[in-house]
Scaffold this active site. Structure first.
Site, PDB file in Angstrom:
ATOM      1  N   HIS A 590     -21.057  60.291 -38.074  1.00 40.87           N
ATOM      2  CA  HIS A 590     -22.754  60.167 -37.351  1.00 40.87           C
ATOM      3  C   HIS A 590     -22.550  57.916 -37.843  1.00 40.87           C
ATOM      4  O   HIS A 590     -22.263  57.547 -36.348  1.00 40.87           O
ATOM      5  CB  HIS A 590     -23.995  59.747 -37.946  1.00 40.87           C
ATOM      6  CG  HIS A 590     -24.841  58.938 -37.077  1.00 40.87           C
ATOM      7  ND1 HIS A 590     -25.841  59.210 -35.765  1.00 40.87           N
ATOM      8  CD2 HIS A 590     -25.861  58.065 -37.859  1.00 40.87           C
ATOM      9  CE1 HIS A 590     -26.559  58.905 -35.795  1.00 40.87           C
ATOM     10  NE2 HIS A 590     -27.017  57.530 -36.880  1.00 40.87           N
ATOM     11  N   CYS A 594     -22.604  55.899 -33.838  1.00 44.92           N
ATOM     12  CA  CYS A 594     -23.509  55.253 -33.688  1.00 44.92           C
ATOM     13  C   CYS A 594     -23.139  53.904 -33.019  1.00 44.92           C
ATOM     14  O   CYS A 594     -22.191  53.294 -33.306  1.00 44.92           O
ATOM     15  CB  CYS A 594     -24.070  55.190 -35.005  1.00 44.92           C
ATOM     16  SG  CYS A 594     -26.241  54.774 -34.631  1.00 44.92           S
ATOM     17  N   LYS A 690     -36.251  39.392 -55.699  1.00 44.67           N
ATOM     18  CA  LYS A 690     -35.264  38.642 -54.463  1.00 44.67           C
ATOM     19  C   LYS A 690     -35.930  37.549 -53.964  1.00 44.67           C
ATOM     20  O   LYS A 690     -36.122  37.083 -52.875  1.00 44.67           O
ATOM     21  CB  LYS A 690     -33.832  39.233 -53.744  1.00 44.67           C
ATOM     22  CG  LYS A 690     -32.800  40.178 -54.763  1.00 44.67           C
ATOM     23  CD  LYS A 690     -32.639  40.851 -53.317  1.00 44.67           C
ATOM     24  CE  LYS A 690     -31.404  41.048 -54.256  1.00 44.67           C
ATOM     25  NZ  LYS A 690     -29.860  42.464 -53.965  1.00 44.67           N
ATOM     26  N   GLY A 691     -37.387  38.232 -54.272  1.00 42.83           N
ATOM     27  CA  GLY A 691     -38.325  37.262 -52.924  1.00 42.83           C
ATOM     28  C   GLY A 691     -39.116  37.826 -51.881  1.00 42.83           C
ATOM     29  O   GLY A 691     -39.915  37.358 -51.017  1.00 42.83           O
ATOM     30  N   GLY A 693     -40.639  40.895 -51.091  1.00 43.73           N
ATOM     31  CA  GLY A 693     -42.190  41.296 -51.044  1.00 43.73           C
ATOM     32  C   GLY A 693     -43.262  39.800 -50.434  1.00 43.73           C
ATOM     33  O   GLY A 693     -44.219  40.399 -49.611  1.00 43.73           O
ATOM     34  N   LYS A 694     -42.953  38.999 -51.259  1.00 47.08           N
ATOM     35  CA  LYS A 694     -43.832  37.701 -51.021  1.00 47.08           C
ATOM     36  C   LYS A 694     -43.727  37.550 -50.091  1.00 47.08           C
ATOM     37  O   LYS A 694     -44.508  36.720 -48.828  1.00 47.08           O
ATOM     38  CB  LYS A 694     -44.304  36.671 -52.217  1.00 47.08           C
ATOM     39  CG  LYS A 694     -43.947  37.540 -53.296  1.00 47.08           C
ATOM     40  CD  LYS A 694     -43.930  36.041 -54.526  1.00 47.08           C
ATOM     41  CE  LYS A 694     -44.125  36.217 -55.629  1.00 47.08           C
ATOM     42  NZ  LYS A 694     -44.180  35.500 -56.785  1.00 47.08           N
ATOM     43  N   GLU A 714     -54.681  47.898 -47.550  1.00 46.33           N
ATOM     44  CA  GLU A 714     -55.587  48.063 -47.255  1.00 46.33           C
ATOM     45  C   GLU A 714     -55.532  48.440 -48.970  1.00 46.33           C
ATOM     46  O   GLU A 714     -54.409  48.483 -49.837  1.00 46.33           O
ATOM     47  CB  GLU A 714     -54.870  49.744 -46.573  1.00 46.33           C
ATOM     48  CG  GLU A 714     -55.299  49.121 -45.081  1.00 46.33           C
ATOM     49  CD  GLU A 714     -55.225  50.591 -44.086  1.00 46.33           C
ATOM     50  OE1 GLU A 714     -54.219  52.031 -45.008  1.00 46.33           O
ATOM     51  OE2 GLU A 714     -54.866  50.771 -42.747  1.00 46.33           O
ATOM     52  N   TYR A 774     -69.261  32.839 -63.726  1.00 49.26           N
ATOM     53  CA  TYR A 774     -71.067  33.598 -62.611  1.00 49.26           C
ATOM     54  C   TYR A 774     -72.967  32.552 -64.326  1.00 49.26           C
ATOM     55  O   TYR A 774     -72.541  32.396 -65.086  1.00 49.26           O
ATOM     56  CB  TYR A 774     -71.455  34.581 -63.367  1.00 49.26           C
ATOM     57  CG  TYR A 774     -72.745  35.287 -62.570  1.00 49.26           C
ATOM     58  CD1 TYR A 774     -71.986  35.886 -61.102  1.00 49.26           C
ATOM     59  CD2 TYR A 774     -73.366  35.813 -63.335  1.00 49.26           C
ATOM     60  CE1 TYR A 774     -73.361  36.280 -60.202  1.00 49.26           C
ATOM     61  CE2 TYR A 774     -75.120  36.234 -62.470  1.00 49.26           C
ATOM     62  CZ  TYR A 774     -73.995  36.241 -60.887  1.00 49.26           C
ATOM     63  OH  TYR A 774     -75.601  36.865 -60.197  1.00 49.26           O
TER      64      TYR A 774
END
Length: 827
Positions: A590, A594, A690-691, A693-694, A714, A774
């Site tokens: 494949h 491809c 490795k950064g 995600g942020k 969510e 508070y």
């Protein structure tokens, strides 16, 4: 023309010599030339003379000297009768003679060349050798052998040649005067040697054995047959006709011909040619099997013809030890017999096991610890299980399966107590035991259970807080108005409200923030049934590894692939089209076929090698379904929908010359009533830390700001997702408050508008950093410049490695009309 006449015909590389014997001794017989300048004749020589005379009478066209020279037995006897003389030089030139017409199976040109090349054998006995240096002659012979090395068939018979005494100096001078050119072999000269007597005695190579007591002047020479086209220029120039080759020998009877294999693809031995001599036939059969290469150079007469050494391979035992072969006369054999018998008694059930999960080879014995585990007897039994890192944890065996390893055919799916489900996996029987000491690792006990005063669920926490409020209502003193009450850092006692009850909102936020798993008692009957079904289905993962691009990734969770693919140990997924396969061969084929090199959709962000593509789930439904199936291998609580129309997918890629490689992605609803900007987010394990995600989180909030909404992911978040979001939220809020630490106070609403983060997420983040209190019924931010700087120095709040540059973002928010197509419109 007979062979005797051909001896007088000049060939390529030779000069016609005059019969010197007729000038000096015209009345002497040719056989007398053999004794010129030598010792008195012996009885053996007399017998040789009689033999030569008989050959002349029978009509042989060869001289007596030639016949005598070709008799191996007579030459050996003559060499023994002569006194050993000082050896001056060793002639290793291959010399042979065609003695019988039956042995000549080559063409006429080959016979003529062989005869003309070596007809000087008899003349060399009559005339002294030329004063030619020995070393150049040997070099010329070596060059001829190198030229004909590619045309070698098989080694010829071995012949013996006895060096004759030196001839008188006078005769040597006469030869030098008559010969004007050097007798150098031509480049076209080819050696052609046949059997001495193919159908008689002496046809076997074993008949020619060198006597170890023979004098050194007897030389063994190995001659090879080289089939090559010859050019007899000397014969053509003289205009001499060539004799026709003798007819080949009659073929053998039909019963002597080997049978032909029934099939052309039969692997049996090929029958030898029927016209070969017995000796060549035996050599042909030997060479048809793998053996040593044919030796082309002549051997030394003192060298023994030894058989090839027997190949002794080391014996591979179950302990991977190499046992050397010991001779029969070794004294250690008898002394170690008793020890070996004792070891065999101890290791009767010793076998090898190759663990497919940890890729290690282990030794299993027949002790009870290696017996098969019956899960049905005690499903809740706790075992000690050794992980791949060498640590021993308590765990539970959930399932078993059969492997291809005959030594250890069973593997067990285990869940480690106190650890996340993504660490569950299949292990071998040797890594499971009732006793931790049997596994030989560092035993790690699970975290202790919660204290009695710490709630395990929100229901228990509410009950404890209500009891504490009732007990302390009468003893509570009035608080000072200027006292600050910070929220506790502990997640289980985060809300320090002893005089208040937790509201439903606070309870929901507590469960979402701390990822509290709801008990079945807190769920409705329908929800409890669905949760139990989810646990039973997703409890066991059968896909151990995922081959994705250049990475082989260990999977974490169950994913509902089809039956034949969901039970495969390794799943192969194309990183461009996301097609999944079970076999490596299909995967390799494949990849060759491809033609896709990037995700579908349109590229909305490109900076350097970072690219982000927006894919519409309605337009690329199959691609999005395959993406969700693969992502489920690394996400626990992920709901899969076959309807991809309501979702947009933003795929993060690293782009190089080969194409765009998927790093991670996030999806969002086209229109969310709760303003969720992320429905599912994932960074593949090889690209984590490795950064990326942020970067995806920041990109989702950048899209929300362009849309003019305040978004949030969510809930609930996974443990890794919660850490990533908390780190991003903390750094973003600290950077905003860093320049606003003036006398005026900043509000949560202002932070939410500037950052795009919701109020609840801001409160949760500031509570984790103890920067909110508070006071008088509301949350108040109370920080100083030093507090902000101290937090920015912490590693969990450091600046992200990758950031979004809005100058490279090409995207505009979609309107409701573009998202929801009007009814009645096709297409």
């Amino acid at each position: 023309m007979s062979e005797a006449e051909l001896e007088q015909t000049p060939s390529a590389g030779h000069v016609q010599e005059q019969p010197i014997e007729e000038e000096h001794e015209p009345e002497q017989e040719p056989t007398d030339a053999y004794t010129i300048g030598g010792p008195p004749r012996t009885p053996v020589e007399d017998a040789a003379a009689e033999l030569s005379a008989s050959l002349d009478v029978s009509g042989s066209d060869q001289s007596a000297e030639q016949s005598l020279d070709l008799s191996g037995v007579q030459a050996e006897a003559a060499a023994e009768s002569e006194p050993p003389a000082k050896r001056q030089h060793r002639d290793i030139s291959p010399i042979s003679e065609d003695s019988t017409p039956a042995s000549s199976t080559s063409t006429s040109s080959t016979r003529s060349s062989s005869s003309s090349r070596y007809d000087d054998v008899s003349e060399a006995e009559e005339a002294p050798p030329e004063p030619e240096p020995e070393q150049p002659q040997q070099q010329q012979q070596e060059e001829k052998k190198e030229d004909g090395q590619d045309q070698v068939k098989s080694p010829g018979p071995v012949e013996l040649e006895a060096q004759e005494p030196a001839q008188p100096q006078k005769q040597k001078e006469v030869v030098d005067q008559e010969i004007e050119t050097e007798d150098e072999p031509s480049s076209d000269t080819v050696i052609c040697v046949a059997d001495i007597n193919p159908y008689g005695s002496g046809s076997n190579i074993d008949d020619f054995v060198m006597d170890p007591d023979a004098p050194p002047n007897a030389i063994i020479t190995e001659v090879v047959t080289i089939p090559a086209p010859l050019h007899l220029k000397g014969t053509q120039q003289l205009g001499l006709p060539l004799a026709a080759p003798p007819p080949p020998p009659p073929p053998p009877a039909a019963e002597q011909v080997p049978e032909t294999p029934a099939s052309p693809t039969d692997d049996g031995e090929e029958p030898p040619a029927v016209y070969l001599s017995p000796y060549i036939r035996s050599r042909y059969m030997q060479e048809s099997t793998p053996g040593l290469p044919t030796r082309l150079a002549p051997r030394d007469p003192r060298q023994r013809n030894m058989p090839p050494p027997a190949v002794v391979l080391p014996i591979q035992t179950v302990l991977s030890a190499n046992v050397e072969a010991i001779s029969d006369d070794s004294s250690e054999t008898s002394s170690s017999d008793d020890d070996e018998e004792e070891e065999e008694d101890e290791d009767d059930a010793l076998t090898m096991e190759h663990d497919n999960t940890s890729r290690e080879t282990v030794i299993t014995t027949g002790d009870p610890l290696m017996q098969k585990i019956d899960i049905s007897e005690n499903p809740d039994k706790i075992y000690f299980i050794r992980r791949e890192d060498g640590t021993v944890h308590r765990g539970q065996v959930l399932q078993s399966r059969t492997t291809e390893n005959a030594a250890a055919p069973d593997e067990y799916y285990v869940h480690y107590v106190g650890l996340n489900r993504r660490l569950d996996g299949w292990v071998g029987r040797h890594r499971i035991s009732d006793n931790a000491d049997d596994l030989g690792g560092i035993t790690v006990l699970p975290a202790p259970p919660l204290a009695p005063d710490q709630p395990s669920t929100s229901r228990e926490m509410l009950a404890q807080q209500a009891a504490a409020a009732a007990a302390a209502s009468s003893e509570r003193q009035k608080r000072a108005a200027n006292k600050d009450y910070y929220l506790s850092y502990c997640e289980n006692s985060r809300y320090d409200y002893s005089d208040r009850k937790m509201t439903r909102y606070q309870k929901r936020r507590y469960d979402e923030i701390n990822h509290v798993q709801k008990s079945h008692a807190e769920l409705t009957a329908t929800q409890a049934a669905l949760e139990k079904e989810h646990e039973s289905i997703t409890k066991i993962k059968y896909i151990d590894k995922l081959q994705f691009g250049n990475y082989e990734i260990d999977t974490w969770y169950f994913s509902p692939f089809p039956e034949e693919y969901g039970k495969a140990r390794t799943l192969y997924v194309c990183e461009y089209c996301l097609k999944y396969m079970r076999f490596r061969s299909s995967y390799a084929y494949h990849l060759h076929e491809c033609d896709r090199r990037r995700p579908p959709g349109r590229e909305i962000y490109r900076k350097g090698n970072i690219s982000i593509y927006e894919v519409n789930g309605k337009e690329e439904s199959l691609y999005c379904q395959l993406l969700c199936l693969m992502a489920k291998l690394f996400l626990d609580h992920k709901v899969l929908y076959f309807d991809m129309d309501p979702f947009l997918f933003y795929i993060l890629c690293e782009t190089d010359k080969e194409g765009s490689h998927i790093v991670g992605y996030f999806s969002k609803e086209k229109k969310s009533l709760e303003n969720y900007n992320v429905a599912c987010i994932l960074v593949l394990p090889p690209h984590q830390r490795k950064g990326f995600g942020k970067l995806l989180i920041a990109f989702s909030y950048e899209l929300s700001r362009k849309e003019g909404v305040i978004g949030s992911p969510e809930k609930p978040l996974s443990d890794l997702g919660r850490l990533s979001y908390r780190s991003y939220w903390a750094y973003t809020l600290l950077e905003l408050m860093k320049t606003r630490c003036a006398p005026e106070q900043i509000t949560i609403k202002e932070l939410s508008e500037m950052s795009g983060i919701t109020h609840d997420d801001i409160i949760y983040t500031l509570q984790s950093m103890k920067m909110i209190k508070y006071w008088k019924g509301q949350n108040v931010i109370c920080v100083t410049s030093k507090t902000i700087q101290d937090h920015l120095q912490l590693p969990q709040f450091k600046q992200p490695k990758l950031t979004i540059d809005t100058d490279y973002l090409v995207w505009s928010p979609q309107t409701a009309a573009a998202v929801v197509r009007a009814p009645g419109n096709s297409g």
